[in-house]
Design an enzyme around this catalytic site. Structure first.
Site, PDB file in Angstrom:
ATOM      1  N   GLU B  70      38.078  42.748  42.763  1.00 57.74           N
ATOM      2  CA  GLU B  70      37.119  41.816  41.542  1.00 57.74           C
ATOM      3  C   GLU B  70      35.953  41.179  42.289  1.00 57.74           C
ATOM      4  O   GLU B  70      35.072  40.778  41.303  1.00 57.74           O
ATOM      5  CB  GLU B  70      38.236  40.788  41.226  1.00 57.74           C
ATOM      6  CG  GLU B  70      39.451  41.410  40.233  1.00 57.74           C
ATOM      7  CD  GLU B  70      40.745  41.864  40.918  1.00 57.74           C
ATOM      8  OE1 GLU B  70      40.588  41.945  42.285  1.00 57.74           O
ATOM      9  OE2 GLU B  70      41.532  42.550  40.337  1.00 57.74           O
ATOM     10  N   PHE B 132      55.140  35.901  36.867  1.00 55.66           N
ATOM     11  CA  PHE B 132      54.642  36.907  37.622  1.00 55.66           C
ATOM     12  C   PHE B 132      53.104  36.791  37.430  1.00 55.66           C
ATOM     13  O   PHE B 132      52.478  36.765  36.297  1.00 55.66           O
ATOM     14  CB  PHE B 132      54.971  38.327  37.556  1.00 55.66           C
ATOM     15  CG  PHE B 132      54.469  39.365  38.292  1.00 55.66           C
ATOM     16  CD1 PHE B 132      54.418  39.437  39.651  1.00 55.66           C
ATOM     17  CD2 PHE B 132      53.663  40.247  37.486  1.00 55.66           C
ATOM     18  CE1 PHE B 132      53.907  40.273  40.259  1.00 55.66           C
ATOM     19  CE2 PHE B 132      53.168  41.348  38.343  1.00 55.66           C
ATOM     20  CZ  PHE B 132      53.179  41.394  39.629  1.00 55.66           C
ATOM     21  N   GLN B 133      52.314  36.960  38.549  1.00 57.24           N
ATOM     22  CA  GLN B 133      50.727  36.639  38.492  1.00 57.24           C
ATOM     23  C   GLN B 133      50.212  35.668  37.626  1.00 57.24           C
ATOM     24  O   GLN B 133      49.093  35.773  37.091  1.00 57.24           O
ATOM     25  CB  GLN B 133      50.186  37.886  38.098  1.00 57.24           C
ATOM     26  CG  GLN B 133      50.227  39.340  38.888  1.00 57.24           C
ATOM     27  CD  GLN B 133      49.699  40.507  39.068  1.00 57.24           C
ATOM     28  OE1 GLN B 133      49.439  40.888  37.756  1.00 57.24           O
ATOM     29  NE2 GLN B 133      49.190  41.138  39.974  1.00 57.24           N
ATOM     30  N   LYS B 182      48.143  36.835  27.150  1.00 53.67           N
ATOM     31  CA  LYS B 182      48.253  38.094  26.785  1.00 53.67           C
ATOM     32  C   LYS B 182      48.809  38.095  25.383  1.00 53.67           C
ATOM     33  O   LYS B 182      48.341  38.955  24.575  1.00 53.67           O
ATOM     34  CB  LYS B 182      49.553  38.698  27.780  1.00 53.67           C
ATOM     35  CG  LYS B 182      49.635  40.317  27.674  1.00 53.67           C
ATOM     36  CD  LYS B 182      50.452  40.674  28.765  1.00 53.67           C
ATOM     37  CE  LYS B 182      50.526  42.287  28.581  1.00 53.67           C
ATOM     38  NZ  LYS B 182      51.411  42.824  29.487  1.00 53.67           N
ATOM     39  N   MET B 496      23.053  36.093  62.889  1.00 52.51           N
ATOM     40  CA  MET B 496      22.532  34.851  62.481  1.00 52.51           C
ATOM     41  C   MET B 496      23.288  33.938  63.307  1.00 52.51           C
ATOM     42  O   MET B 496      22.913  33.052  64.085  1.00 52.51           O
ATOM     43  CB  MET B 496      22.516  34.644  61.405  1.00 52.51           C
ATOM     44  CG  MET B 496      22.020  33.303  60.795  1.00 52.51           C
ATOM     45  SD  MET B 496      20.273  33.233  61.488  1.00 52.51           S
ATOM     46  CE  MET B 496      19.335  33.742  59.932  1.00 52.51           C
TER      47      MET B 496
END
Lengths: 195, 581
Positions: B70, B132-133, B182, B496
């Site tokens: 993502e 869940f999630q 959902k 760097m």
């Protein structure tokens, strides 16, 4: 120089906005002394009252950061002499101690306290006023076994304010008048940062 | 930062009957189409499955780019937005899908990039149950979004999304996240068609321009002897490149850029005197402390630009043009604030300034430039050492592309070298992670930039470290058959940080030597041709092969291991204390 500022923030009534405002302070490690959320004089508009100790410059920057939030209408910053403010406190003490050792009547008179509840085992007093006043009553009651004490956040009325009704109407315009569109903290630019 | 007006593509606005029964998911996609979205970057998952199911039927109107992580989706959306001037759109699922967006949201917020993210959320009745999630996406993303909102009723979707698009693109643009449970995605409701949002009472995207400040600013400029313009991305976000150029040319004032402003004025313009800040050019840094009037246009005085604030332009009167009132007086106290959209304020100012030239003052910039050419630039671009330098690679890219390509950079030494030496003839050509400094930005942003500007040549320049952070996005190039060029400048170090360790930590190279896989073989595994170049005599042909091979190409150039980027304003020093070596 740090000073006590009371910030009044008019906002939409939106879930999560309290967090969005609180993190403006916490991100900069600024301690919020007191925070109150309540309805305002305008239905549907919320009013936050926040007390902090900071310099004027920091307070102005914070106000701009708050006004930058999409759901914030306006933030006003005031010093103590520009507002009328109160905090409410509740004190729970054993009834027998109070009845026997301290004259209830004297307390009520001296501190403008009100007995909210009188039970056989405890009494709850209420006062509203400035912090020093509630602190003094706490001191007074401590020797007699103060069971519980709680003080509310500050609520404040701005002396110079005409309320938010008219300003809101301007905010609702597509092309707002200067008052609504301007950032008050920039408006006083010359006074604040004269070079 | 300045206002962006994104055009809705009118051919995509479809006629709709007054009521249609749609699911929340379909409403999301209908709103996208009405808002002119044609590309979405995303990754499916449990809580966003209804939207993905609906997407199956929108295949011809919405192109979905399946990323590999993502973070890749949101960086791609940023690259898309920066190259095209449109809003980048992202889909991610709840929980880890949403938390993987955080870096990109923070990057888009600090770099004012318009992005709309839609995250799936668990069913509303499961909120707060550690389902869940499930994560508290709204609270996690609050500090890194311009605005966010959770929707649990399908009927709220059209209005909330219209608001999201309006907020993302208007005023100072930024990332917006809408979290949709959902059940709301599944729920059927009466869709009344798209109603674009163009007013929110609590939101003022553009402050009203105050004439008196324009007049005061013009008076200061007209009385100045050594005025100096600093410009940032606000010029680009405001689509005000032409207005800015007129202002510069009429006023005759030398102008220097922040790395996000790069390209707003062509790099070859005679009044473009170079880059500001820590690794910027010598003249612009030193002369910041000698100018008498500093005119900042759409920039925010970041600490990488100013160095130590109490040693920054103390002698100068400061005029600050910005759309975001919170930027004015934030870091630098302004003498005259000109708040507003620079598309509006610049022409007003241009009208009032006198045509002028400053030959002596400009000569001072040229003197400093000659000094920098001699001590730094010549050796970097035309080295006589055995090892390759990053600068000579960029020089060859310039020679091949003539300032026409979009260059997407990652973060680190190669970024500073590319920004210093790349030539740009037009705006929206330089895509980089400026404010957040997100390693791993280049590859996904490169993919997004190519989709945002399909007719342009797009090249990602990355270091060996940053490239490995999002290397999985090579899969997107493979799956979608994209034509993006990848140039890895490999110094076998996290360069760097190593440079700072060398200069400020006694050469204690603590965990900065990094190994890499064979990048050419990795690319080959994804079906992307490429080669590695280690010798100067192969370099020109390598660059040519990269640009002239059809489709994607990966070129890895082995450069000197311990080369440093100079000049440099060491942290904690003033801009005038810039070191040439």
């Amino acid at each position: 120089m740090k000073n006590e500022y009371t910030i009044t923030v008019y906002t939409e009534n939106q879930v999560g906005l309290l967090n969005r405002i609180a993190i403006i302070f916490s991100r900069r490690k600024i301690n919020i002394e007191s925070l109150n959320t309540s309805p305002s004089e305008v239905p549907g508009i919320h009013r936050f009252t926040i007390v902090i100790n900071e310099t004027e410059e920091v307070v102005r920057k914070l106000a701009r950061q708050m006004e930058k939030q999409v759901d914030v209408l306006r933030a006003f910053c005031n010093t103590a002499d520009e507002i009328v403010w109160q905090e409410m406190a509740l004190y729970k003490v054993p009834t027998d101690e109070i009845a026997e050792k301290v004259k209830v009547e004297r307390l009520l008179r001296a501190f403008g306290a009100r007995a909210v509840v009188i039970r056989r085992d405890y009494t709850v007093f209420e006062t509203s006023g400035h912090r020093e006043e509630t602190d003094r009553l706490v001191q007074e009651l401590e020797p007699y076994g103060l069971i519980e004490f709680v003080r509310s956040a500050r609520v404040a009325i701005i002396n110079a304010s005409d309320g938010f009704h008219e300003l809101l109407q301007e905010f609702e315009q597509r092309e707002p008048g200067e008052e609504a569109a301007e950032n008050e903290f920039l408006d006083q630019h010359e006074e604040v940062f004269a070079m | 930062m300045l206002h962006t007006e994104l055009e809705l593509s009118e051919d995509l606005l479809v006629e709709t009957p007054p009521f249609r029964t749609l699911s929340g998911s379909q409403a999301v996609l209908e709103t996208f189409i009405s808002e002119g979205v044609n590309t979405v970057f995303g990754y499916p998952g449990g809580a966003i499955m209804p939207i993905y199911d609906a997407l199956y039927d929108y295949n011809e109107r919405l192109e979905h780019i399946l990323v590999r992580h993502e973070q890749g989706a949101i960086h791609a959306a940023q690259g898309y937005a920066r190259a095209s001037g449109r809003i980048g759109v992202v889909f991610a699922t709840s929980g880890p899908g949403a938390t993987n967006l955080i870096t990109g949201l923070a990057d888009a917020l600090i770099d004012s990039t318009p992005v709309v993210c839609i995250t799936g959320q668990v069913f509303a009745h499961l909120l707060g149950t550690d389902a869940f999630q499930e994560t508290d996406v709204i609270n996690i993303t609050t500090p890194v979004t311009k605005w966010n909102c959770q929707v649990t009723e399908a009927g709220d979707i059209p209005a909330v999304l219209a608001k999201a698009f309006y907020i993302a693109r208007s005023g100072r643009p930024g990332p917006v996240l809408v979290d949709i449970s959902k059940n709301a995605q599944l729920q059927q409701f009466d869709y009344e068609g798209h109603k674009p949002c163009n007013h929110i009472r609590s939101y003022r995207p553009k402050p009203i321009v105050r004439r008196e400040y324009i007049e005061q600013a013009a008076a200061l400029i007209n009385a100045a002897e050594r005025p100096f313009i600093l410009f940032g991305q606000g010029v680009i976000l405001g689509n005000a490149e032409r207005e800015f150029r007129s202002f510069v040319e009429k006023s005759g004032i030398p102008a220097a850029w922040t790395i996000l402003g790069l390209g707003a004025l062509p790099t070859g313009h005679p009044l473009n005197v170079g880059m500001l800040g820590m690794h910027g050019n010598y003249g612009p840094n030193v002369l910041t402390n000698q100018c008498d009037v500093l005119i900042a246009v759409g920039m925010r005085f970041d600490d990488r630009v100013t160095g130590r604030l109490d040693k920054y332009a103390r002698q100068a009167k400061v005029i600050h043009l910005d759309i975001d009132p919170a930027e004015i007086d934030k870091n630098i106290k302004t003498t005259v604030p000109v708040w507003g959209d620079c598309k509006e304020t610049l022409p007003l100012l241009t009208r009032l300034v006198r045509p002028q030239t400053y030959p002596d003052w400009l000569e001072r910039f040229r003197e400093h430039d000659r000094e920098e050419q001699k001590t730094v630039i010549h050796g970097e671009l035309n080295p006589d050492c055995a090892t390759l330098t990053m600068g000579e690679v960029i020089r060859l890219v310039n020679e091949h592309e003539g300032g026409e390509a979009i260059i997407v950079t990652d973060v680190g030494q190669h970024q500073m070298v590319a920004n210093r030496y790349a030539r740009f003839n037009q705006s929206r050509c330089n895509v980089t992670s400026g404010g957040l400094g997100t390693m791993g930005f280049a590859l996904p942003a490169d993919i997004g930039a190519k989709l945002g500007a399909p007719t342009r040549r797009v090249i990602a320049i990355a270091g060996d470290g940053g490239f490995q952070m999002t290397i999985q996005e090579l899969g997107v190039i493979q799956q979608h058959g994209m034509a993006v060029k990848i140039l890895i400048l490999n110094n076998q170090f996290l360069g760097m940080v190593r440079q700072w360790q060398e200069l400020f930590h006694d050469r204690r190279y603590s965990f900065t030597n990094i190994t890499s896989p064979d990048f050419v073989q990795v690319a080959a595994a994804y079906g992307i041709p490429g080669q590695r170049v280690s010798e100067r005599k192969e370099l020109q042909n390598g660059i040519k092969a990269m640009f002239e091979t059809p489709g994607s190409y990966l070129l890895e150039v082995m450069v000197g291991k311990e080369n440093n980027v100079f000049p440099m304003v060491p942290q904690g020093c003033g801009v005038a204390d810039i070191r040439l070596c």
